[in-house]
Design a protein around this motif. Structure first.
Motif, short mmCIF file in Angstrom:
data_model
loop_
_atom_site.label_atom_id
_atom_site.label_comp_id
_atom_site.label_asym_id
_atom_site.label_seq_id
_atom_site.Cartn_x
_atom_site.Cartn_y
_atom_site.Cartn_z
N SER A 119 -16.18 53.28 -16.08
CA SER A 119 -15.09 52.59 -16.75
C SER A 119 -15.06 51.18 -16.19
N TYR A 123 -16.21 46.27 -20.76
CA TYR A 123 -16.62 46.68 -22.11
C TYR A 123 -18.00 47.31 -22.04
N LEU A 177 -21.19 47.32 -22.94
CA LEU A 177 -22.30 46.61 -23.61
C LEU A 177 -23.44 47.59 -23.88
N ILE A 233 -19.70 39.58 -33.07
CA ILE A 233 -20.44 40.10 -31.92
C ILE A 233 -21.91 39.66 -31.99
N VAL A 241 -22.22 36.25 -30.71
CA VAL A 241 -22.10 36.15 -29.25
C VAL A 241 -23.46 36.43 -28.59
N PHE A 242 -24.16 37.44 -29.10
CA PHE A 242 -25.44 37.82 -28.49
C PHE A 242 -26.57 36.90 -28.97
N SER A 247 -11.73 49.66 -23.11
CA SER A 247 -11.47 48.22 -23.12
C SER A 247 -10.08 47.87 -22.58
N GLU A 248 -9.37 48.86 -22.09
CA GLU A 248 -8.14 48.65 -21.30
C GLU A 248 -7.11 47.76 -21.99
N THR A 287 -7.35 45.32 -24.04
CA THR A 287 -7.59 43.88 -24.15
C THR A 287 -8.14 43.47 -25.52
N ILE A 342 -10.84 48.56 -14.62
CA ILE A 342 -10.94 47.30 -13.87
C ILE A 342 -9.57 46.65 -13.75
N LEU A 353 -16.05 43.65 -10.48
CA LEU A 353 -16.81 43.81 -11.72
C LEU A 353 -17.74 42.61 -11.93
N LEU A 366 -20.91 37.76 -21.96
CA LEU A 366 -20.92 38.48 -23.24
C LEU A 366 -19.58 39.15 -23.48
N MET A 367 -19.01 39.74 -22.41
CA MET A 367 -17.69 40.38 -22.56
C MET A 367 -16.64 39.36 -22.96
N GLY A 402 -17.15 36.64 -24.59
CA GLY A 402 -17.42 36.30 -25.99
C GLY A 402 -16.85 37.35 -26.94
N ILE A 403 -17.02 38.61 -26.59
CA ILE A 403 -16.49 39.71 -27.41
C ILE A 403 -14.96 39.64 -27.45
N LYS A 404 -14.38 39.38 -26.27
CA LYS A 404 -12.91 39.23 -26.20
C LYS A 404 -12.44 38.15 -27.18
N VAL A 412 -9.65 42.66 -16.92
CA VAL A 412 -11.05 43.06 -17.15
C VAL A 412 -12.04 41.91 -16.96
N CYS A 413 -12.12 40.98 -17.92
CA CYS A 413 -13.14 39.94 -17.79
C CYS A 413 -12.52 38.56 -17.70
#
Lengths: 472, 472
Positions: free
Chosen positions: A192, A195, A197, A455, A458-459, B204-205, B207, B432, B440, B451-452, B454-456, B470-471
């Motif tokens: 946990s 995210y 990935l 997404i 982003v990648f 993803s807690e 977020t 986290i 982390l 990347l996290m 960016g996803i956020k 988290v990030c």
């Protein structure tokens, strides 16, 4: 998204310098296979070059070069896909991972194995068994690469008990489009930590990064397994037995269904009649094939007695034990050959791989057979009854290609709409690739597709990796 | 990321209009509980308002209002977290899901249940059993909300056999920060239909979106289960038995470890001595608690004989059968009470929840105990031996808070570095939140965190949802 550029002779020289002369194919050296997957109906295109790297470093160098120069890269494993996923529709290079085919290391105390992506499923399965382990994912196509299986989250026959490929990927090394190397998920079984990935990469069909190494979970090889053939009058009765089998607490390794029609074709193809056609004086119209596994045969036969009771109550004509090794091999070889049999008999072929709730399988199959009749197209089907994943083929012989495409399109449109209505999904394990994009958009909706596009950006900001697939 | 704005009386009025007067708390009406989770060492802050919506529509209206006005929103379930995840560190509102506590519908033929996120784990587990099913995830904290369990991908005792919460989430309804409602993953057990937004949401807690409804997978309730206590001389010997137990093909439901010290405290706390301290004349220093489940007791006892052989070879003093319902309840109540026991005995408490490879557990525990001695801090531990997930607590009594924090920080820094060296992960199931962000970042690296982030941004462009966790 950037404009793609042409692959110049200079860039080909640089690619050759990375992978070596023998492993950078251009022009006539590119075999026809690299232009397509197993479903050529969904389009073919010969790439401008095919690169066969041997290491993560080589993949990273290729990606950096292509990203810097806006050259599209389409990753390909064994090319056994069914949705046009590995076809370089925008040109550029095909990056084939099949030279990265080593089983690197077993960790026998932690039940894991590290492999390169180009290992074939059949080789991994056999090797794991020789080490006392089982690698549970077991799709019908045994010559597929493990990297491809992860990219599509392939499921296979044993998913009803053991889950899909997703459940066995503990860690991976990924090369991003930029050429940067990302290590995902140290190989522990529970986490946990931000995210996932890792789970985002699984099933992303080569659009987010290039999988260069995998750490996979293994389980102790079950000491014993036995299969049972349950013949039924028809597919509806056969399918209706599945929830009872699942509810009986037998925890079967697999629950497959097959229609009589495909069993007959398979017998003609292989020359072996492993599924009985007349049982206790009655003509079988469909079959359920159940496998139970466990620690010993006694324990399995205790559960088999319960299975027999459930089967009888559900209208099975009999429960036929497949117990000798040669019988077992013949039955599962027949099952695994279904797709080959269908392809060998058909000039033209289109497929769907939907998942529907287990109790809607019979309704859905009936619906699609009716569509086939209405549109004059032969429908053939088999699949994973235990998890509702159906492999349904539209096949055509001696028909005009355009006419066939227009008829199957009508069938597909109506079938995917019905699937959505039943609460199903577009694909259970074959993926979206190019062929199923429209159906994914309809089923997932613009909001979800918008997030997927975000997404992807982003990648892969330049959009060079497997362009035109899945979402964007 | 936008600048956050203040929650004005006008906005409070609008929130009140959405959820009703009783369900929008401000000022003194906000209980102290809403300022913290179970680990107050990681910071406390009373939010500007607490909203308790009753439906997806209400959540959507709250999110739209807050997004339009740049008000931070921190989602909270039962508040049983351990990493400060539900603390509104940036102010704004706490959105508590505990009024959305309905078990909506069982689909008994497809083995699923639809629930709202505020259902408590204990209520779901009991209700599922009464319907003949098991909901396998079984974290120690039974009063946690299921939504919280999904947000942290909680694992629990049975993960070694059945997997973590991730493996039981088939579909969810999510409200995005914009207020838009996203339906993820129709409830089938297998899919390869685009990027897995579902798996991205899991863990993803809070977020990326607010979970408003869940479809969870169930399994047939095993007909029988029996637990076995294996006493050992010390923790090293105890832990070293685990790979052999796993390799023996017994497929245990759980393999827990506990040190003698915590067993004694638990006995003092509950008044029940369920773990024997002297076995065959020898003092037990540590225990392994194994549960086997299956279709009937005969089958379990066949496997128990194999377990006895493995345990004997691994140096266990005995294999004690916990077979009566009252014994079973007492043993597992003791196990579930460990955290409560630790908290009740300590003035100050800090924790870690790392996962290490199963064969590194003993080494890691020894390392942390040494760190405790060096830094003068008492270490207490228990956890999930079967999957390498360790719950380790630094506890302090009659010590200065700042001094305790500085000592435990030294321990944590060294322990997380060691964990990374062993190929472990920062958190197995607690997440986290705020507390473990630094660890982390160190463990996942800047590329993954980028990347996290960016996803956020894709999900939450204004960054209003659970900011600072988290990030980002």
């Amino acid at each position: 998204m950037s404009e793609f550029r042409e692959l110049t002779p200079e860039l080909i020289g640089q690619l050759t310098a990375i992978v070596g002369e023998d492993n950078c194919l251009v022009g006539d050296a590119i075999g026809e296979d690299y232009a397509r997957d197993e479903m050529p109906l969904y389009g073919m295109r010969t790439p401008d070059a095919v690169c066969l790297p041997a290491s993560t470093d080589e993949v990273a160098a290729i990606m950096k070069l292509c990203n810097d120069n806006c050259i599209p890269v389409t990753v390909r494993g064994a090319g056994t896909g069914l949705v046009g996923g590995c076809v370089a529709r925008e040109g550029g290079i095909v990056l084939c991972t099949m030279r990265m085919d080593k089983i690197l290391e077993y960790d026998e105390r932690n039940f894991t194995v590290r492999v390169q992506p180009g290992v074939r499923l059949c080789d991994l399965a056999e090797d794991a068994t020789s080490h006392g382990f089982m690698y549970p994912p077991d799709p019908g196509e045994k010559t597929a690469s493990v990297g491809g299986n992860v990219s599509t989250n392939a499921g296979g026959m044993r998913a009803v008990k053991y889950g899909a490929t997703r459940d066995y990927v503990l860690a991976m090394t990924v090369v991003l489009p930029s050429g940067e190397v990302l290590e995902l998920g140290p190989a522990v079984t529970k986490t946990s930590s931000g995210y996932s990935l890792l789970h985002l990469m699984i099933g992303s069909e080569g659009t987010l990064g290039v999988i260069c190494e995998l750490t996979l979970k293994l389980i102790p090889d079950p000491q014993a397994d036995t299969s049972f053939i349950l013949p039924f009058a028809d597919i509806e009765t056969a399918i209706s037995s599945v929830p009872s089998i699942k509810l009986a607490g037998l925890n079967p390794q697999s629950i497959e269904f097959m229609e009589r029609d495909i069993v007959d074709s398979s017998a003609d193809f292989t020359g072996k009649h492993v599924f009985p056609t007349v049982v206790q004086g009655q003509e079988a119209g469909a079959y359920i094939l159940v496998t139970l596994d466990g620690n010993d045969e006694d324990e399995i036969f205790q559960r088999a007695e319960i299975l027999a009771g459930v089967a009888d109550e559900a209208g099975a004509y009999d429960v036929l034990v497949v117990d000798t090794p040669s019988e077992k091999e013949a039955v599962w070889a027949a099952r695994s050959a279904f797709l080959t049999v269908i392809e060998s008999e058909a000039d033209l072929c289109d497929e769907m791989d939907v998942v529907v709730p287990v109790d809607s399988i019979a309704e859905f199959l009936g619906f699609v057979h009716d569509l086939g009749e209405e549109n004059g197209v032969r429908i053939r089907s088999f699949g994973h009854a235990g998890d509702g994943n159906l492999h349904i083929y539209c096949v055509g012989n001696d028909v005009d290609r355009d006419d066939f495409v227009s008829r199957t399109e009508k069938i597909m449109d109506a079938a995917y709409a019905k699937c959505a209505e039943l609460g199903g999904q577009v694909s259970g394990e074959h993926g979206i690739g190019y062929a199923k994009k429209r159906y994914l958009r309809e089923s997932a909706g613009d909001l979800a597709i918008g997030l997927m596009d975000g997404i992807k950006r982003v990648f892969d900001p330049k959009g060079i990796l497997n362009p035109g697939k899945v979402c964007r």
